[in-house]
Design a protein around this motif. Structure first.
Motif, short mmCIF file in Angstrom:
data_model
loop_
_atom_site.label_atom_id
_atom_site.label_comp_id
_atom_site.label_asym_id
_atom_site.label_seq_id
_atom_site.Cartn_x
_atom_site.Cartn_y
_atom_site.Cartn_z
N GLU A 255 0.84 -1.20 0.00
CA GLU A 255 0.00 0.00 0.00
C GLU A 255 0.87 1.24 0.00
OE1 GLU A 255 -0.91 0.51 4.76
OE2 GLU A 255 -2.37 -0.59 3.53
N ALA A 256 0.27 2.35 -0.42
CA ALA A 256 1.01 3.61 -0.46
C ALA A 256 0.01 4.76 -0.39
CB ALA A 256 1.84 3.71 -1.73
N ARG A 257 0.49 5.89 0.14
CA ARG A 257 -0.33 7.11 0.21
C ARG A 257 0.47 8.28 -0.35
NH1 ARG A 257 -5.02 6.90 2.93
NH2 ARG A 257 -5.43 4.99 4.12
N PHE A 258 -0.24 9.20 -0.98
CA PHE A 258 0.40 10.36 -1.59
C PHE A 258 -0.50 11.58 -1.39
CE2 PHE A 258 1.34 6.55 -4.03
CZ PHE A 258 2.72 6.57 -4.13
N GLU A 259 0.10 12.76 -1.46
CA GLU A 259 -0.66 14.00 -1.55
C GLU A 259 -0.27 14.68 -2.85
OE1 GLU A 259 -0.20 18.07 0.64
OE2 GLU A 259 -1.71 16.93 1.77
N GLU A 265 -0.76 26.50 -11.48
CA GLU A 265 -0.47 27.40 -12.60
C GLU A 265 -1.72 28.06 -13.15
OE1 GLU A 265 2.81 24.62 -11.99
OE2 GLU A 265 0.64 24.34 -12.20
N MET A 266 -2.89 27.52 -12.84
CA MET A 266 -4.16 28.09 -13.30
C MET A 266 -4.76 29.06 -12.28
SD MET A 266 -5.92 24.61 -14.76
CE MET A 266 -7.30 25.51 -15.49
N GLY A 267 -4.13 29.19 -11.12
CA GLY A 267 -4.70 30.02 -10.06
C GLY A 267 -5.86 29.34 -9.34
N ARG A 268 -5.96 28.00 -9.50
CA ARG A 268 -7.01 27.25 -8.82
C ARG A 268 -6.35 26.06 -8.10
NH1 ARG A 268 -12.31 28.69 -10.40
NH2 ARG A 268 -12.95 26.97 -9.06
N PRO A 269 -5.57 26.32 -7.06
CA PRO A 269 -4.85 25.23 -6.39
C PRO A 269 -5.81 24.17 -5.84
CG PRO A 269 -4.78 27.24 -5.08
CD PRO A 269 -5.33 27.62 -6.42
N SER A 270 -5.44 22.93 -6.06
CA SER A 270 -6.25 21.78 -5.63
C SER A 270 -5.37 20.83 -4.85
CB SER A 270 -6.82 21.06 -6.86
OG SER A 270 -7.51 21.96 -7.71
N THR A 271 -5.94 20.21 -3.84
CA THR A 271 -5.21 19.23 -3.02
C THR A 271 -5.99 17.93 -3.02
OG1 THR A 271 -4.33 20.99 -1.61
CG2 THR A 271 -4.23 18.73 -0.76
N LEU A 272 -5.31 16.85 -3.41
CA LEU A 272 -5.94 15.54 -3.52
C LEU A 272 -5.19 14.54 -2.66
CD1 LEU A 272 -5.67 16.99 -6.57
CD2 LEU A 272 -7.10 15.06 -7.19
N SER A 273 -5.93 13.77 -1.87
CA SER A 273 -5.36 12.69 -1.08
C SER A 273 -5.49 11.40 -1.87
CB SER A 273 -6.10 12.55 0.25
OG SER A 273 -6.02 13.75 0.99
N LEU A 274 -4.36 10.70 -2.06
CA LEU A 274 -4.33 9.50 -2.89
C LEU A 274 -3.89 8.30 -2.07
CD1 LEU A 274 -2.25 11.01 -5.86
CD2 LEU A 274 -4.71 11.27 -5.42
N SER A 275 -4.44 7.14 -2.41
CA SER A 275 -3.97 5.90 -1.81
C SER A 275 -4.08 4.78 -2.83
CB SER A 275 -4.76 5.54 -0.54
OG SER A 275 -6.13 5.31 -0.85
N ALA A 276 -3.24 3.78 -2.66
CA ALA A 276 -3.27 2.61 -3.53
C ALA A 276 -2.98 1.38 -2.68
CB ALA A 276 -2.25 2.73 -4.65
N ARG A 277 -3.53 0.25 -3.09
CA ARG A 277 -3.36 -0.97 -2.32
C ARG A 277 -3.32 -2.16 -3.27
NH1 ARG A 277 -7.71 1.62 -2.57
NH2 ARG A 277 -9.70 0.67 -3.14
#
Length: 301
Positions: A255-259, A265-277
């Motif tokens: 398993e792994a986790r990422f942010e 660059e578009m002026g619309r910053p987005s934050t996504l929480s990712l995981s894989a198993r």
């Protein structure tokens, strides 16, 4: 939707910013919350009119055990699956349906999508979705035509972990790693995208190129799909989920986790929480984030 013959038909919609905790950030989404009675052509026309990366249309499920059938359209075509439309649609429905549970199941072309709501003091603030399919690698691609697509030098591409690869967990992307100092310089060249279409077997209309730079488990990402009407996407949940699965496949482990941060660059910053198993030899992925409500209205047809 029932109307008298010749009467105008009205379809309510809500918009929401996805993968952000503040307005005017993240990826905007329009959700038509009761789309029964709309034709395929009308859904496509409404998605083109909204001109967001995607627009969703909520319909009754074929199986009563599920919560909805959800159809997803970008400005030019229907999508079998996408990330931020599922997160945003679940968030919107949770605000409209009294007693909505914490887990929703959406029927989509790519399969059944499970969505888990995120709550704060009982109120929905976002959601996490499971991609409907396990990771599939669909072939590697050469660097030169991809570099031309985004105006970068071939030396900006990093191939130590993997070559540019077409992969999917429900909808396919071309995924390529680039150097950290290069990702901000990428700029799409639509002529080069058209020329590179031959790289995508069996798909004559769409080439979605997802670039990322990586430092440990922190990702900086950008996604370009100008041939599908998305010059650049502020946040691409399905591509990020595919990347999480791909990196687990490359790195090894269970398993792994990422942010992931996208849209800067578009002026619309987005934050996504990712995981894989890894499950029984297959790799599955999830992606989640917060949402912020924006507008409500109706289309009159």
């Amino acid at each position: 939707m029932t109307t008298a013959p010749g009467a105008a038909r009205r379809f309510a919609y809500s918009t929401v910013d996805v993968f952000t905790d503040r307005r005017f950030g993240g990826n905007p989404l329009a959700v038509f919350t009761d789309a029964e009675g709309l034709s395929d052509a009308e859904m496509q026309a409404l998605a083109a009119e909204m001109n967001y990366s995607e627009t969703t249309f909520v319909l009754p499920p074929a199986d009563g055990a599920n919560d909805a059938r959800v159809r997803i359209f970008n400005p030019t075509a229907e999508m079998p699956f996408a990330g931020h439309p599922n997160v945003g649609t679940a968030y919107v429905l949770a605000g409209l349906r009294e007693g909505c549970g914490d887990v929703l199941r959406f029927e989509e072309t790519a399969g059944l999508v499970t969505v888990r709501l995120r709550r704060d003091a009982g109120n929905p603030v976002g959601a996490e979705i499971d991609a409907p399919q396990s990771l599939q690698r669909l072939g590697e691609l050469p660097v030169p035509p991809l570099a031309a697509c985004v105006g970068l030098d071939e030396r900006d591409f990093v191939t130590d972990t993997h070559a540019p690869v077409r992969a999917t967990v429900g909808v396919d992307f071309i995924i390529a790693q680039v150097a950290a100092d290069a990702i901000g310089r990428a700029a799409p060249d639509i002529a080069a995208f058209r020329a590179a279409l031959a790289l995508v077997e069996g798909d004559s209309e769409r080439l979605s190129l997802f670039l990322y730079a990586r430092e440990g488990n922190t990702i900086r990402a950008r996604m370009f799909a100008p041939l599908a009407g998305t010059w650049e996407d502020p946040a691409t949940g399905s591509a990020n989920a595919t990347l999480a699965a791909l990196l687990l496949d490359c790195d090894g482990g269970d398993e792994a986790r990422f942010e992931s941060v996208q849209g800067v660059e578009m002026g619309r910053p987005s934050t996504l929480s990712l995981s894989a198993r890894r499950v029984d030899g297959w790799i599955y992925a999830s992606v989640g984030g917060d949402c912020v409500p924006m507008f409500r209205g109706e289309a009159v047809l």
